[in-house]
Each structure stands twice: as C-alpha cells, then as structure tokens.
Design an enzyme around this catalytic site. Structure first.
Site, PDB file in Angstrom:
ATOM      1  N   SER A 125       0.838  -1.207   0.000  1.00 27.25           N
ATOM      2  CA  SER A 125       0.000   0.000   0.000  1.00 27.25           C
ATOM      3  C   SER A 125       0.866   1.247   0.000  1.00 27.25           C
ATOM      4  O   SER A 125       1.977   1.254   0.545  1.00 27.25           O
ATOM      5  CB  SER A 125      -0.864  -0.026   1.267  1.00 27.25           C
ATOM      6  OG  SER A 125      -1.438   1.234   1.504  1.00 27.25           O
ATOM      7  N   TYR A 150      -2.156  -1.219  11.018  1.00 27.87           N
ATOM      8  CA  TYR A 150      -2.398  -1.694   9.650  1.00 27.87           C
ATOM      9  C   TYR A 150      -1.243  -1.305   8.730  1.00 27.87           C
ATOM     10  O   TYR A 150      -0.675  -2.136   8.015  1.00 27.87           O
ATOM     11  CB  TYR A 150      -3.715  -1.127   9.097  1.00 27.87           C
ATOM     12  CG  TYR A 150      -3.786  -1.206   7.600  1.00 27.87           C
ATOM     13  CD1 TYR A 150      -4.028  -2.415   6.968  1.00 27.87           C
ATOM     14  CD2 TYR A 150      -3.548  -0.079   6.810  1.00 27.87           C
ATOM     15  CE1 TYR A 150      -4.040  -2.503   5.589  1.00 27.87           C
ATOM     16  CE2 TYR A 150      -3.560  -0.157   5.428  1.00 27.87           C
ATOM     17  CZ  TYR A 150      -3.799  -1.362   4.816  1.00 27.87           C
ATOM     18  OH  TYR A 150      -3.795  -1.455   3.458  1.00 27.87           O
ATOM     19  N   LYS A 154       1.923  -3.584   6.569  1.00 24.37           N
ATOM     20  CA  LYS A 154       2.354  -3.538   5.165  1.00 24.37           C
ATOM     21  C   LYS A 154       3.872  -3.310   5.092  1.00 24.37           C
ATOM     22  O   LYS A 154       4.556  -3.901   4.259  1.00 24.37           O
ATOM     23  CB  LYS A 154       1.590  -2.447   4.409  1.00 24.37           C
ATOM     24  CG  LYS A 154       0.117  -2.763   4.232  1.00 24.37           C
ATOM     25  CD  LYS A 154      -0.110  -4.059   3.470  1.00 24.37           C
ATOM     26  CE  LYS A 154      -1.548  -4.514   3.433  1.00 24.37           C
ATOM     27  NZ  LYS A 154      -1.729  -5.884   2.931  1.00 24.37           N
ATOM     28  N   ASN A 180      -5.226   4.435  -4.256  1.00 25.23           N
ATOM     29  CA  ASN A 180      -6.609   4.258  -3.759  1.00 25.23           C
ATOM     30  C   ASN A 180      -7.485   3.534  -4.779  1.00 25.23           C
ATOM     31  O   ASN A 180      -8.104   4.183  -5.641  1.00 25.23           O
ATOM     32  CB  ASN A 180      -7.209   5.629  -3.429  1.00 25.23           C
ATOM     33  CG  ASN A 180      -6.603   6.239  -2.180  1.00 25.23           C
ATOM     34  OD1 ASN A 180      -5.383   6.403  -2.097  1.00 25.23           O
ATOM     35  ND2 ASN A 180      -7.423   6.570  -1.197  1.00 25.23           N
ATOM     36  N   LEU A 201     -13.886   6.736   1.020  1.00 23.19           N
ATOM     37  CA  LEU A 201     -14.662   7.812   0.410  1.00 23.19           C
ATOM     38  C   LEU A 201     -15.706   7.325  -0.607  1.00 23.19           C
ATOM     39  O   LEU A 201     -16.883   7.698  -0.517  1.00 23.19           O
ATOM     40  CB  LEU A 201     -13.694   8.804  -0.266  1.00 23.19           C
ATOM     41  CG  LEU A 201     -14.330   9.970  -0.997  1.00 23.19           C
ATOM     42  CD1 LEU A 201     -15.108  10.864  -0.041  1.00 23.19           C
ATOM     43  CD2 LEU A 201     -13.265  10.778  -1.745  1.00 23.19           C
TER      44      LEU A 201
HETATM   45  N1  UFG Z   1     -12.854  11.046   3.175  1.00 24.89           N
HETATM   46  C1  UFG Z   1     -13.863  11.927   3.509  1.00 24.89           C
HETATM   47  N2  UFG Z   1     -15.028  11.423   4.013  1.00 24.89           N
HETATM   48  C2  UFG Z   1     -15.217  10.091   4.218  1.00 24.89           C
HETATM   49  C3  UFG Z   1     -14.178   9.185   3.878  1.00 24.89           C
HETATM   50  C4  UFG Z   1     -12.994   9.707   3.366  1.00 24.89           C
HETATM   51  O1  UFG Z   1     -13.725  13.133   3.350  1.00 24.89           O
HETATM   52  O2  UFG Z   1     -16.281   9.702   4.693  1.00 24.89           O
HETATM   53  C5  UFG Z   1     -11.611  11.587   2.617  1.00 24.89           C
HETATM   54  C6  UFG Z   1     -10.401  11.291   3.484  1.00 24.89           C
HETATM   55  O3  UFG Z   1     -10.215  12.291   4.444  1.00 24.89           O
HETATM   56  C7  UFG Z   1      -9.299  11.255   2.440  1.00 24.89           C
HETATM   57  C8  UFG Z   1      -9.990  10.744   1.181  1.00 24.89           C
HETATM   58  O4  UFG Z   1     -11.372  10.945   1.395  1.00 24.89           O
HETATM   59  O5  UFG Z   1      -8.861  12.544   2.188  1.00 24.89           O
HETATM   60  C9  UFG Z   1      -9.744   9.286   0.919  1.00 24.89           C
HETATM   61  O6  UFG Z   1     -10.076   8.546   2.088  1.00 24.89           O
HETATM   62  P1  UFG Z   1     -10.177   6.962   2.080  1.00 24.89           P
HETATM   63  O7  UFG Z   1     -10.506   6.530   3.469  1.00 24.89           O
HETATM   64  O8  UFG Z   1     -11.055   6.509   0.979  1.00 24.89           O
HETATM   65  O9  UFG Z   1      -8.713   6.523   1.675  1.00 24.89           O
HETATM   66  P2  UFG Z   1      -7.329   6.796   2.435  1.00 24.89           P
HETATM   67  O10 UFG Z   1      -6.447   7.467   1.452  1.00 24.89           O
HETATM   68  O11 UFG Z   1      -7.502   7.433   3.742  1.00 24.89           O
HETATM   69  O12 UFG Z   1      -6.959   5.302   2.755  1.00 24.89           O
HETATM   70  C10 UFG Z   1      -6.169   4.586   1.899  1.00 24.89           C
HETATM   71  C11 UFG Z   1      -6.467   3.091   2.047  1.00 24.89           C
HETATM   72  C12 UFG Z   1      -6.016   2.586   3.393  1.00 24.89           C
HETATM   73  C13 UFG Z   1      -4.626   3.054   3.706  1.00 24.89           C
HETATM   74  C14 UFG Z   1      -4.532   4.544   3.590  1.00 24.89           C
HETATM   75  C15 UFG Z   1      -3.163   5.040   3.894  1.00 24.89           C
HETATM   76  O13 UFG Z   1      -7.852   2.836   1.892  1.00 24.89           O
HETATM   77  O14 UFG Z   1      -6.056   1.186   3.359  1.00 24.89           O
HETATM   78  O15 UFG Z   1      -4.875   4.908   2.260  1.00 24.89           O
HETATM   79  O16 UFG Z   1      -3.012   6.370   3.634  1.00 24.89           O
HETATM   80  F1  UFG Z   1      -4.260   2.725   4.952  1.00 24.89           F
END
Ligand code: UFG
Length: 338
Positions: A125, A150, A154, A180, A201
């Site tokens: 990841s 988590y 990785k 993502n 998201l």
């Molecule tokens: N976000 C929102 N609202 C939500 C969910 C997410 O605004 O309800 C935003 C988050 O703040 C972020 C973006 O959307 O800016 C993406 O969020 P995600 O949770 O979809 O993805 P992440 O980048 O946070 O997570 C991904 C992987 C994880 C990993 C992480 C590490 O899904 O497995 O990257 O950075 F751990």
C-alpha cells in the site's frame, strides 16, 4: 497454469481472479469469508464463464496451510491479498492485524521456500510512504514511521519478503503498492462490498446517493491543496487487477531484475475529495448531500504516484479514468440495492 489467489473473494482479489481467468489461468481461491461473501463466485462465473476452485480456509492455521500446499503441488504462482485493512480497527485491535497480516504471510512463504515454488505477489500500500516529502511519490521514497498497526503490517510484510528473498534466491517476489483502488467491474457482476459503515470515500459517496447514509462528511477543507481538501490517487480496480496479471507474467517469464521488486500502482494523477464528488455528480446526474467537517486524524495531505517505474519496467499503465471508476461504482451500488 494454476495460480493461488488468497482473499480472492475480496474487492481487489475478485477483480484479479476475473482478469486471470480471462487470460486462461486456472485459479484456486483461498478465502475465509471474514470480509467477503461466497456469492462473489457467481459474479466471477458470470463474467468469465469459468468456475474457480474455492477453498474456505483460514490462513492463520499453519497445519491447514501446509495441508493445502501439499494437496496443490502444481500451483505456479501465489497472489496474496488476504489481509485485514481497516485503519481504525487496527488501532483498537493491533494483534488481530499482526496475526492476520503477518502470521499468514510467514506461513505461505514457509511453504513457498520449502516446496521451491517461487512466484509471489504481495498486496502492499502507498500507506508505507506516509506523507511523502516529494510528490509524485517514487518507489525509492523513504518509508515513514507507520501511522497505524495496519500500515505497519504492510511495512513489516515487505521486510519479511525482502529478507526471505535474500536468503532464498529461488523465491521471486513483487510487492505492489496500491494507491486508492475504487470502482467496480463494468459488468456490475462484482464490486466493493463494505461491511457496515464504509470508512472509504467512494463507497460512502455511493451509499449516501442511494439513500443508505444521510450525508457524506468531507474531512477538512483547510489543507494546503487546490481546494483545501485532501489529494489522493484514485485508481480503477480493473486497472489494479490487470497489473497483477502483468506482474505474474513478469515473474513466470523470469523478466525480473532482482528477486524482490516493488511497483507503485496509481494513475499518477491526484484528485481532491471535492473533485471526486464532482466526478460522481457528473456521471450519476445526482447532487450529493455533503458537508465539510473537521479533519480526520491520521490523514495525509496529499499522495499520488510517480508511475514511471510501473509504466517502463513493469510495462503496465492505467487505461480507465476517474469518471469511469465513479460511473462503475455507482452502477454497482444501484445494482446491489436494486
Ligand atoms: N474522506 C472523507 N469522508 C469520508 C471518507 C474519506 O472526506 O467519509 C476523505 C479522506 O479524508 C481522504 C480521502 O477521502 O482525504 C480518501 O479517504 P479513504 O478513506 O477513501 O482513503 P485513504 O487514502 O484514507 O486510505 C487509503 C487506504 C487505506 C490506507 C490509507 C493510507 O484505503 O487502506 O490509504 O493512507 F491505509
């Protein structure tokens, strides 16, 4: 050619099984259904016309793992997806994450080294980079202190494979660092099936639009980005799946330069949360109910991939756009709630 896909009924796993079967591989899936459903097999069969072998097995049981490999001596490659992936849950229950994500990896590698089966692909990841100092992120960017158990699994997982590859030159491994992954198969036969309230998201967007959630919370609009919301590299899951087939062929055809290689899987393009919402509204013709709330703890400001290594060395690049991914995610949501 027989390939083992662990976690093959999960989101990325199931899309990869489809791409493998479309290319003529015989697939054996191991999945313990802890975060997936056996019905996913029906979707795979509808798309490919081919039934994969499915073994309901818990990889935390070493005897079962050893027994499995003894029964399937003709497996030529292993793609290892099976793992837990919820950041928040890993903070609450770290030992579950070390057991699910590290112990299982060790058991599989023990079998591969003992049985001299050498081709191994690991789901890594972009979380290993944390907030990178330079964007876009290249594979040689420093690995930052993990933000969660988590993320640590990785990082440790990659270290375990690297050390094993050093000691066993027959082992040939590739770690793919996903940015993502989003979207669903264009057939709408398979897609993401989050259990409970989605943390990510895109499923949160589609569940809000379908009426399952009241409102999307956008976590922060005061980041130093073009519109103040976080930037990520959203990549269509079908593109991610295809990269696994190409990586497997690289291993099988002995094209690797070293016996442990790492590639970023991203589009190379960063999108803000608001841009993702705009894309959704455009392709769905729906207005999304959202509000800006406080930042979410642990979120990095921006992460997107430098894809040169994957494009030039692996010989893979993304073919689908953010709009394609959002349209497929929406079609999938409508289908499963319809
Ligand atoms: N976000 C929102 N609202 C939500 C969910 C997410 O605004 O309800 C935003 C988050 O703040 C972020 C973006 O959307 O800016 C993406 O969020 P995600 O949770 O979809 O993805 P992440 O980048 O946070 O997570 C991904 C992987 C994880 C990993 C992480 C590490 O899904 O497995 O990257 O950075 F751990």
């Amino acid at each position: 050619m027989k390939v083992l896909v662990t976690g093959g009924l999960g989101f990325i796993g199931s899309h990869t099984v489809v791409e493998l079967q479309n290319k003529g591989y015989d697939v054996v899936i191991i999945d313990n259904l802890s975060n997936s459903s056996a019905e996913v097999i029906n979707g795979i069969v509808k798309i490919t016309g081919k039934m994969p072998i499915f073994v309901n097995l818990d990889l935390r049981n070493k005897q079962h793992v050893d027994g499995f490999f003894n029964q399937h001596k003709d497996i030529e490659g292993v793609i290892h997806f099976a793992a837990s992936k919820a950041v928040g849950e890993s903070v609450k229950d770290p030992l579950l994450y070390y057991e699910n994500n590290i112990t299982t990896l060790v058991y599989i590698l023990q079998q591969l080294t003992e049985l001299k089966r050498k081709n191994f692909i690991f789901s890594s990841s972009c979380t290993v980079y944390g907030q990178a100092d330079k964007l876009p992120i290249t594979e040689d960017a420093p690995i930052k202190l993990a933000e969660s158990p988590y993320g640590n699994t990785k990082q440790i997982g990659e270290e375990v494979i690297k050390d094993t590859c050093c000691a066993y030159k027959d082992l040939n491994a590739i770690a793919l660092r996903y940015f993502n992954p989003i979207g669903a198969h264009p057939s709408t036969e398979i897609g993401e099936l989050p259990i409970g309230v989605p943390q990510n998201l895109v499923p949160y967007i589609t569940q809000t639009a379908i009426g399952l959630r009241e409102q999307l919370s956008v976590f922060g609009d005061d980041y130093p980005t073009s519109d103040g919301t976080c930037v990520r590299d959203y990549i269509h899951v079908v593109d991610v799946a295809k990269a696994h087939v190409i990586a497997l062929e690289r291993l099988m055809e002995n094209k690797t330069v070293s016996n442990f290689e790492v590639f970023n899987l991203g589009t190379g393009k960063g999108s803000t949360v608001l841009e993702v919402i705009n894309s959704f509204e455009k392709v769905s013709g729906q207005k999304l109910n959202y509000k800006i709330v406080a930042r979410r703890e642990g979120d990095v400001t921006a992460a997107y991939a430098n894809t040169t290594h994957a494009n030039d060395v692996l010989g893979w690049k993304t073919e689908l756009s953010l709009d394609d991914a959002m349209a497929s995610a929406w079609n999938w949501e409508k289908k499963i709630r319809g």
